[in-house]
Design a protein around this motif. Structure first.
Motif, PDB file in Angstrom:
ATOM      1  N   GLN A  64       0.795  -1.368   0.123  1.00  0.00           N
ATOM      2  CA  GLN A  64       0.135   0.212  -0.021  1.00  0.00           C
ATOM      3  C   GLN A  64       0.830   1.191   0.078  1.00  0.00           C
ATOM      4  O   GLN A  64       0.404   2.314   0.089  1.00  0.00           O
ATOM      5  CB  GLN A  64      -0.834  -0.004   1.334  1.00  0.00           C
TER       6      GLN A  64
ATOM      7  N   LEU B 278       3.037   4.534  -0.903  1.00  0.00           N
ATOM      8  CA  LEU B 278       2.918   5.727  -1.881  1.00  0.00           C
ATOM      9  C   LEU B 278       4.354   6.290  -2.286  1.00  0.00           C
ATOM     10  O   LEU B 278       5.128   6.658  -1.396  1.00  0.00           O
ATOM     11  CB  LEU B 278       1.826   6.841  -1.417  1.00  0.00           C
TER      12      LEU B 278
ATOM     13  N   GLY C 213       4.662  10.133  -2.004  1.00  0.00           N
ATOM     14  CA  GLY C 213       3.669  10.638  -1.070  1.00  0.00           C
ATOM     15  C   GLY C 213       2.387  10.629  -1.758  1.00  0.00           C
ATOM     16  O   GLY C 213       1.228  10.762  -1.304  1.00  0.00           O
ATOM     17  N   PHE C 214       2.300  10.220  -3.033  1.00  0.00           N
ATOM     18  CA  PHE C 214       1.095  10.087  -3.958  1.00  0.00           C
ATOM     19  C   PHE C 214       0.719   9.016  -4.760  1.00  0.00           C
ATOM     20  O   PHE C 214      -0.265   8.778  -5.057  1.00  0.00           O
ATOM     21  CB  PHE C 214       0.854  11.500  -4.423  1.00  0.00           C
ATOM     22  N   LEU C 215       1.643   8.536  -5.221  1.00  0.00           N
ATOM     23  CA  LEU C 215       1.711   7.520  -6.239  1.00  0.00           C
ATOM     24  C   LEU C 215       1.635   5.907  -5.725  1.00  0.00           C
ATOM     25  O   LEU C 215       2.665   5.576  -5.292  1.00  0.00           O
ATOM     26  CB  LEU C 215       2.709   7.687  -7.498  1.00  0.00           C
ATOM     27  N   PRO C 216       0.702   5.188  -5.893  1.00  0.00           N
ATOM     28  CA  PRO C 216       0.522   3.879  -5.306  1.00  0.00           C
ATOM     29  C   PRO C 216       1.694   3.186  -6.055  1.00  0.00           C
ATOM     30  O   PRO C 216       1.997   3.385  -7.103  1.00  0.00           O
ATOM     31  CB  PRO C 216      -0.747   3.513  -5.854  1.00  0.00           C
TER      32      PRO C 216
ATOM     33  N   GLY D   4       2.011   0.161  -6.811  1.00  0.00           N
ATOM     34  CA  GLY D   4       1.891  -0.903  -7.968  1.00  0.00           C
ATOM     35  C   GLY D   4       1.764  -0.208  -9.277  1.00  0.00           C
ATOM     36  O   GLY D   4       1.954  -0.761 -10.209  1.00  0.00           O
ATOM     37  N   LEU D   5       1.048   1.022  -9.333  1.00  0.00           N
ATOM     38  CA  LEU D   5       1.065   2.013 -10.303  1.00  0.00           C
ATOM     39  C   LEU D   5       2.467   2.410 -10.881  1.00  0.00           C
ATOM     40  O   LEU D   5       2.630   2.497 -12.238  1.00  0.00           O
ATOM     41  CB  LEU D   5       0.056   3.102  -9.914  1.00  0.00           C
TER      42      LEU D   5
END
Lengths: 72, 540
Positions: free
Chosen positions: A25, A27, A30-33, A35-36
């Motif tokens: 989980q 980031l 601080g903003f981009l997951p 996995g993505l």
């Protein structure tokens, strides 16, 4: 080099199945997951791999072939 | 009303582009159908990309990310970056070369020649048309839905469970009651342009510029629309992040929105690894899309493909990542998606665009979404017209019996018939864009082995090709029916392996079965004749 390019394509397919980030989980920045972020890396890696493919694996004889009798 | 004016202005601009392209036309069928093979690298990149990115990529991906989280990007976007370029490279370039050499304009012409079988066209033509129609349906349905949602008024609960509409674009009774569908009811138009009317207008606009501009108009419109939806997509992402986050700095807003994503949407806990793996088969569909085949043939030279091969994965990323993030943000606490919208994920992106409260922006962003949708519809319409005129009319009627003008007009008439049929299907209950898209792509993907074998395997026989085709379409229809015609969104094929339940996407057994059928039947049936093999494999 041709074999290296095809090995890179296979590697991308293997790395695409990133079981190691499945439940992660975190980031990135601080903003981009994560996995993505990983799969964005796969997209960029794919572009680089295909760039190599156009340099080293492009079919011989196609480089300057154009449609006969046609102008832009 | 402002957003509607912008949408109308945008549609008018597209019509002008189509008419402008027609002035550059040479009046021949070759120019109308293939733009005289004059498309250079940049326009080829934009038109190939615009054609593959449709409602599925914007409306569908946002809605699916809202439902299932960030894993949706890996399911179709990053895999497509690998597989689409692979298809351009291993199929597009050789098919372009053969198209130049032997004058092919459609896939059916290539397969008839390669397999030395006239009748293969009788199976392939209806299969390709049947698979393109759901793809068209996705675009027509999404465009109507999107325009309706962004032009709707605000729904306010009234007394005794009734609903009233504030600031509608159109008051009740403006349109016939069958179009307003109950006006303020959950399924009603709610003061916006009625969905079916909006779909009809979109069909009409695309039809017009394809009708007059042919492939040149389509390629120009695609190039323009691709640039537009990429730029507006990034703008939309920036502005929505600024508004939803509420902080002054963009980066602070990204962090605030990132922190609001529900934990389960950050991971792939809802997606089985086997289903994720077998999603990889879905982008193989690009290898058999008839409209892409036609776009490949428009290239000026083999060199023109290089830019598309290299940049396609990054372009996918630029379009998909903002949509995925918007989808998972919408699932968080900072975006208050009302239950009726949450129940229909297709509406999530339109709801977010509308929620900006800036009509000019909503109008421009809607134009961007429509650009993505229409840049696929146009190629598909033109391709079907080309297929009918080339593979049916000229093939069976005799090439010498028709003038070039009759040829072009036949293509146009068939395009009108297909648009009418697609619009008719769009009047029925809408399906999830994402689910319907995956079914459509799965059908084309199951024909991919045939395309590869036709180019690279001397042993492919005509009977083997029939086996691949019939297995693919038979399995596709059987499984599509089992899913309730895409009604069961989680439909998968389950296997029990050593006590472990494995679920795979239907596309996996479809591709494997068509491959197996093709190989087995080819091995036991008479080999292609020597002249055909010499024509397609001259070096061996």
């Amino acid at each position: 080099m041709v074999k290296v390019v095809w090995a890179l394509v296979l590697l991308l397919i293997v790395l695409h199945q990133d079981l190691w980030f499945w439940e992660d989980q975190r980031l990135v920045f601080g903003f981009l997951p994560i996995g993505l972020a990983w799969h964005m890396g796969i997209s960029m890696g794919a572009s680089l791999t295909w760039l190599l493919a156009t340099w080293f694996c492009w079919p011989k004889g196609d480089a300057h072939s154009t449609a006969p009798g046609d102008a832009a | 009303m402002i957003q509607l004016t912008i949408i109308i202005g945008y549609l008018a601009l597209l019509l002008l582009l189509g008419f402008g392209a027609s002035r550059f036309g040479r009046g021949t069928s070759k120019d109308y159908l293939l733009a005289s093979h004059s498309i250079g690298p940049v326009l080829l990149l934009l038109s190939l990309f615009g054609t593959t990115m449709t409602a599925f990529a914007l409306v569908g991906s946002t809605g699916e990310a809202f439902r299932r989280g960030v894993g949706v990007y890996g399911m179709l976007a990053s895999s497509s970056g690998i597989i689409h370029s692979l298809c351009f490279f291993v199929l597009g370039v050789p098919l372009w070369r053969l198209g130049q050499k032997y004058g092919y304009r459609t896939q059916v012409q290539f397969f008839r020649d390669r397999l030395d079988s006239d009748r293969i066209g009788l199976v392939l033509f209806p299969v390709l048309v049947a698979l393109v129609i759901p793809y068209l349906l996705i675009g027509v349905m999404s465009a109507g839905l999107f325009i309706n949602v962004v032009t709707q008024g605000r729904v306010v609960p009234g007394a005794e469970g009734s609903m009233t509409i504030q600031n509608p674009t159109f008051s009740e009774g403006t349109f016939p009651s069958f179009l307003e569908a109950g006006y303020a009811t959950p399924a009603g138009s709610k003061g916006g342009v009625p969905r079916h009317l909006a779909s009809l207008v979109i069909c009409g606009v695309v039809l017009s510029y394809v009708f007059f501009g042919g492939m040149r108009g389509t390629a120009w419109a695609n190039g323009f629309q691709t640039l537009l939806f990429m730029v507006l997509g990034v703008v939309m992402f920036y502005l929505l992040a600024q508004q939803l986050g509420g902080e002054t700095s963009f980066f602070a807003n990204l962090k605030k929105l990132g922190a609001s994503i529900p934990p389960e949407k950050l991971t792939r806990s809802d997606i089985s690894p086997w289903k994720f793996l077998t999603y990889m088969f879905v982008p193989l569909s690009v290898g058999m899309f008839p409209h892409l085949f036609q776009h490949w043939l428009t290239a000026r030279s083999a060199e023109s493909f290089k830019l598309a091969v290299v940049l396609h994965p990054v372009f996918i990323m630029i379009v998909w990542v903002p949509c995925i993030l918007l989808g998972v943000w919408a699932a968080g606490e900072l975006v208050n998606v009302p239950p009726p919208v949450a129940a229909e994920p297709n509406k999530v992106l339109a709801f977010m665009v509308k929620s900006t409260g800036w009509p000019v922006l909503a109008g421009l962003l809607t134009a961007g979404v429509l650009a993505a949708i229409m840049s696929s519809l146009d190629s598909q319409f033109l391709c079907l017209g080309t297929m009918f005129s080339e593979d049916v009319m000229l093939h069976y009627g005799g090439r010498d019996r028709f003038t070039d003008q009759q040829h072009i007009w036949t293509a146009r008439m068939f395009i009108i018939a297909i648009v009418g049929l697609t619009y008719f299907f769009s009047l029925f209950e809408p399906r999830q864009v994402f689910t319907l898209g995956v079914w459509c792509f799965s059908g084309f993907a199951s024909l991919f082995p045939l395309a590869v074998a036709a180019l690279y395997w001397r042993g492919l026989t005509k009977a083997g090709a029939y086996a691949a085709l019939l297995t693919a379409i038979g399995m596709w229809f059987w499984l599509f029916r089992a899913s309730g015609y895409a009604d069961d969104e989680a439909y998968a094929i389950a296997f029990n392996v050593g006590g472990t339940l494995i679920e795979v996407m239907p596309v996996a057994p479809m591709v494997l079965a068509s491959t197996l059928g093709m190989i087995v039947v080819s091995l036991v049936t008479p080999k292609p004749n020597a002249a055909t093999l010499a024509k397609f494999f001259p070096a061996s």
